[in-house]
Design a protein around this motif. Sequence first.
Motif, PDB file in Angstrom:
ATOM      1  N   HIS A 264      53.544  46.178 101.909  1.00 32.21           N
ATOM      2  CA  HIS A 264      53.809  47.203 102.924  1.00 32.21           C
ATOM      3  C   HIS A 264      54.603  46.666 104.111  1.00 32.21           C
ATOM      4  N   VAL A 265      54.375  45.415 104.484  1.00 31.14           N
ATOM      5  CA  VAL A 265      54.887  44.909 105.768  1.00 31.14           C
ATOM      6  C   VAL A 265      56.026  43.906 105.599  1.00 31.14           C
ATOM      7  N   TYR A 266      55.898  42.998 104.648  1.00 34.87           N
ATOM      8  CA  TYR A 266      56.830  41.875 104.593  1.00 34.87           C
ATOM      9  C   TYR A 266      57.885  42.004 103.494  1.00 34.87           C
ATOM     10  N   ALA A 267      57.653  42.844 102.497  1.00 37.18           N
ATOM     11  CA  ALA A 267      58.681  43.050 101.471  1.00 37.18           C
ATOM     12  C   ALA A 267      59.837  43.848 102.071  1.00 37.18           C
TER      13      ALA A 267
ATOM     14  N   PRO B 231      59.494  54.332 102.689  1.00 36.01           N
ATOM     15  CA  PRO B 231      60.379  54.602 103.829  1.00 36.01           C
ATOM     16  C   PRO B 231      60.150  53.557 104.914  1.00 36.01           C
ATOM     17  N   VAL B 232      61.228  53.152 105.554  1.00 26.42           N
ATOM     18  CA  VAL B 232      61.124  52.122 106.586  1.00 26.42           C
ATOM     19  C   VAL B 232      60.318  52.625 107.768  1.00 26.42           C
ATOM     20  N   ASP B 233      60.518  53.888 108.147  1.00 31.35           N
ATOM     21  CA  ASP B 233      59.787  54.486 109.262  1.00 31.35           C
ATOM     22  C   ASP B 233      58.378  54.841 108.805  1.00 31.35           C
ATOM     23  N   GLU B 234      57.372  54.337 109.494  1.00 34.05           N
ATOM     24  CA  GLU B 234      55.976  54.560 109.119  1.00 34.05           C
ATOM     25  C   GLU B 234      55.612  56.039 109.121  1.00 34.05           C
ATOM     26  N   GLU B 235      56.313  56.839 109.917  1.00 35.62           N
ATOM     27  CA  GLU B 235      55.992  58.264 109.991  1.00 35.62           C
ATOM     28  C   GLU B 235      56.638  59.046 108.854  1.00 35.62           C
ATOM     29  N   SER B 236      57.558  58.421 108.121  1.00 35.61           N
ATOM     30  CA  SER B 236      58.260  59.117 107.051  1.00 35.61           C
ATOM     31  C   SER B 236      57.435  59.091 105.772  1.00 35.61           C
TER      32      SER B 236
ATOM     33  N   LEU C  35      54.201  60.898  99.806  1.00 34.58           N
ATOM     34  CA  LEU C  35      53.748  59.531  99.577  1.00 34.58           C
ATOM     35  C   LEU C  35      54.071  58.646 100.778  1.00 34.58           C
ATOM     36  N   THR C  36      53.059  57.940 101.305  1.00 31.90           N
ATOM     37  CA  THR C  36      53.246  56.932 102.354  1.00 31.90           C
ATOM     38  C   THR C  36      52.415  55.711 101.982  1.00 31.90           C
ATOM     39  N   THR C  37      52.514  54.671 102.793  1.00 32.62           N
ATOM     40  CA  THR C  37      51.704  53.476 102.550  1.00 32.62           C
ATOM     41  C   THR C  37      50.215  53.780 102.665  1.00 32.62           C
ATOM     42  N   LYS C  38      49.861  54.849 103.391  1.00 30.86           N
ATOM     43  CA  LYS C  38      48.452  55.195 103.539  1.00 30.86           C
ATOM     44  C   LYS C  38      47.838  55.686 102.221  1.00 30.86           C
ATOM     45  N   SER C  39      48.690  56.024 101.246  1.00 31.17           N
ATOM     46  CA  SER C  39      48.158  56.380  99.925  1.00 31.17           C
ATOM     47  C   SER C  39      47.538  55.158  99.261  1.00 31.17           C
ATOM     48  N   ASP C  40      48.173  53.991  99.408  1.00 27.74           N
ATOM     49  CA  ASP C  40      47.584  52.753  98.900  1.00 27.74           C
ATOM     50  C   ASP C  40      46.300  52.417  99.643  1.00 27.74           C
ATOM     51  N   VAL C  41      46.259  52.728 100.938  1.00 27.47           N
ATOM     52  CA  VAL C  41      45.065  52.458 101.735  1.00 27.47           C
ATOM     53  C   VAL C  41      43.877  53.246 101.182  1.00 27.47           C
ATOM     54  N   TYR C  42      44.097  54.520 100.851  1.00 23.73           N
ATOM     55  CA  TYR C  42      43.018  55.334 100.279  1.00 23.73           C
ATOM     56  C   TYR C  42      42.505  54.690  98.988  1.00 23.73           C
ATOM     57  N   SER C  43      43.418  54.324  98.106  1.00 25.63           N
ATOM     58  CA  SER C  43      43.018  53.727  96.827  1.00 25.63           C
ATOM     59  C   SER C  43      42.228  52.442  97.055  1.00 25.63           C
ATOM     60  N   PHE C  44      42.665  51.633  98.017  1.00 23.95           N
ATOM     61  CA  PHE C  44      41.957  50.400  98.303  1.00 23.95           C
ATOM     62  C   PHE C  44      40.555  50.702  98.861  1.00 23.95           C
ATOM     63  N   GLY C  45      40.426  51.767  99.635  1.00 20.88           N
ATOM     64  CA  GLY C  45      39.106  52.170 100.121  1.00 20.88           C
ATOM     65  C   GLY C  45      38.162  52.492  98.980  1.00 20.88           C
TER      66      GLY C  45
ATOM     67  N   GLU D 158      42.890  62.614 105.792  1.00 17.54           N
ATOM     68  CA  GLU D 158      44.233  62.620 106.359  1.00 17.54           C
ATOM     69  C   GLU D 158      44.726  61.192 106.548  1.00 17.54           C
ATOM     70  N   GLY D 159      45.938  60.951 106.088  1.00 19.85           N
ATOM     71  CA  GLY D 159      46.484  59.609 106.124  1.00 19.85           C
ATOM     72  C   GLY D 159      46.589  59.031 107.518  1.00 19.85           C
ATOM     73  N   ARG D 160      46.875  59.859 108.502  1.00 24.65           N
ATOM     74  CA  ARG D 160      47.060  59.330 109.854  1.00 24.65           C
ATOM     75  C   ARG D 160      45.764  58.764 110.431  1.00 24.65           C
ATOM     76  N   ASP D 161      44.622  59.147 109.854  1.00 21.23           N
ATOM     77  CA  ASP D 161      43.342  58.647 110.345  1.00 21.23           C
ATOM     78  C   ASP D 161      42.907  57.367 109.638  1.00 21.23           C
ATOM     79  N   ARG D 162      43.679  56.895 108.712  1.00 20.53           N
ATOM     80  CA  ARG D 162      43.323  55.674 107.980  1.00 20.53           C
ATOM     81  C   ARG D 162      43.936  54.446 108.656  1.00 20.53           C
ATOM     82  N   PRO D 163      43.297  53.276 108.513  1.00 24.26           N
ATOM     83  CA  PRO D 163      43.871  52.060 109.095  1.00 24.26           C
ATOM     84  C   PRO D 163      45.073  51.595 108.281  1.00 24.26           C
ATOM     85  N   SER D 164      45.889  50.753 108.855  1.00 24.78           N
ATOM     86  CA  SER D 164      46.982  50.118 108.119  1.00 24.78           C
ATOM     87  C   SER D 164      46.421  48.932 107.335  1.00 24.78           C
TER      88      SER D 164
END
Length: 754
Positions: free
Chosen positions: A573-576, A610-615, A638-648, A718-724
Amino acid sequence: MANNSYLLLIFFICLSFFSCIPFAHSLSTVSISETDNHTLICALIKPPNRQAFVLNCTSFPQGIQIHVNPNASFSGIVAGHGFLCGLRSPSSSIMVCWRFSTSETKSPKRIHRGPAIKDLDAGNSHICGVNGTNQLECWQWREFNSSGVGNFASVAVGENFVCGLSAIGIIRCVGSNTNVVGQEPRGNYSVVSAGFRHACAISDNNSLDCWGEIMVEKPQGKFISLALGEDRSCALWHNETVVCWGKNKFSLPERLQGTYFITIEAKRSVFCGVAKANHSLYCWGNEILDSKLMVLDKVVPGPCSSKCSCGILELSSDICGQGVSICKPCEGETSPSPPPLAPPPQSHHTSGWNKKMVAFLVVGCVGSLALILLCCFFLYKYCKDRGCRRVHDSGRLDEPGTTPENVPSQRQQAAPPVLEKRLSHLVSMGNGVHMEEFPLQMLLEATNNFSEDHKIGAGSFGSVYRATLDDGREVAIKRAEISMSTPYVNKREEDNDSAFINELEALSRLNHKNLVRLLGFCEDCNERVLVYEYMKNGTLNDHLHKLQSTPLMSWAARIKVALDAARGIEYLHVYAVPPIIHRDIKSSNILLDDTWNAKVSDFGLSLMAPVDEESHLSLLGAGTVGYMDPEYYRLQQLTTKSDVYSFGVVLLEMLSGYKAIHRNENGVPRNVVDFVVPYIAQDEIHRILDPKVPPPTPFEIEAVAYVGYLAVDCVNLEGRDRPSMTEIVNNLKRALDACLTHPTLSRSSTESST
């Protein structure tokens, strides 16, 4: 336009006419192998009171033993020099082979598991067959590539060549034997047979044509079946007696002249036939067999079939069972008595077409025409659909304008397909991790032709096999599923190709200790193969739900695995560059190496984020049920927060020991999120902790509860309520430290700052 329509109509009429030709192709129930001055003869027999065909073999002289499971049933057998192969019934989709010599017989190995084989033949060294879609497949022939050869109704295998008979009776031979290949006769044929260095065929009027290294002149007359050896041949007259010819004045033994046969087989110098009178197997061709009255008693005279074009054998329903029978060879047009090579009894048939034959012809032609029109309708629908339909996230991987019949070779001949462009671009980029291109033959040998014995799991686009390469490296090999190309499976093939390229693109430029390392790939014709480092200790899923004894029976060990996996996802999510969304985070995609470090695997569904976290990306949902982000599934965003949900969800699995989707005590399916989260929210996490792990100590319970609160935050609707993922890594590190050094934690430190 009108001219094209007339041409198309003429083509269909001609095709329906040729499709009325009856073909003699089926599986064999008798096999012959000559090895080390021994002859092994095998046949299928039907035991009393059993609806099964079992394998019975005998050796001349004695010395070769084939050990067969007495409960195994076969639909067809073939043999060659030092090998015997059988198709398991009733499906004919599994083929096992024995390698043998006079000193030993090896355990049978499965060399095929896939589409059902409807026609099978073996030469002295090679095996080839035709599957249900009329595609040619060959085994024990490394230098020969059967893909793209064409469609066949039946095949015949010689030494380094194979001849196939098309659905309209055209013969085509391929291989390296130039005496046979390229010398095929022109015309329409119903039977083709191969010897060691020559081939023969029976035309639609039952005459005989031969080509290749022919020692003597062939007989004249009308025939219904053939059996060819090395420098000798035999044929079945239309009146069911046998004539033989060949080097050194080879002929049928006098004791068998006048015997009526149902079928005949040959290998090199030995010939066998099933007698019509009692279904006994008689063989000839060497001194031992010529002096023996009978080899085997009451063998199965042919394979069972539900449709017979030229009638059925008497009493065959007693052998096969209700609804299926053994088919008679198609006799076609009769003729006067044959020349005196081996005088048969006079035939009582009359020449010309009788009413029954005319009826068969009319019914066959009408049925064939109806089938052709139906195929044309589905082809039209397929072409129309392909013109207007697009896949959102994988794209078209084949060029338009290619008919399904030519698809198997299009990856070599298309100009050039999208898949080849993407692969060529990827290999030529020159950045990221070095990738080795592995030869397909090396991988086939390392996995024993991708046998089930080497299979250890499945990934996003295919099965995974464990193997040891020639240089001693232990690797995991992921092989894409190969589907026969039809309008109904092309979409699946496109998805597999897309997953193959996605994973190759992702891992070729990633290098992190918590991501499974890609060593290289193999792209050979229809094969799509990725080669990874082998992860000795398997998947997290196995340790949570399958293994009774595992080092992951402490809370510190589980939190450490979670931290490793989180670091791998954070890197994506961050370094690639650009960032990557995995889209299929789950416990079975978290692997453990020999030192119990966790690594994320299976990037077949991954996409550039997407490069922009809000996109977000607007895509159709993809992933695994139970782990998929409901926001992604509902809104297709689809955002990076979708992976966060799965990891949860994975964290909840690790805490509770329950699968993402499991059954409650009443057998009703239940989601781990719905079941576990309420307990954690009420500060009652102790009620749902995995009972297989010892209860946490007073210091560990703080860390475990802390991870529980983190998991609840991750599975917010909601994705916006999940941690990075960076926040998750930091929180898990604090939890692990708490297990080891006992600092005080509070839930407030787990709250997302997004």
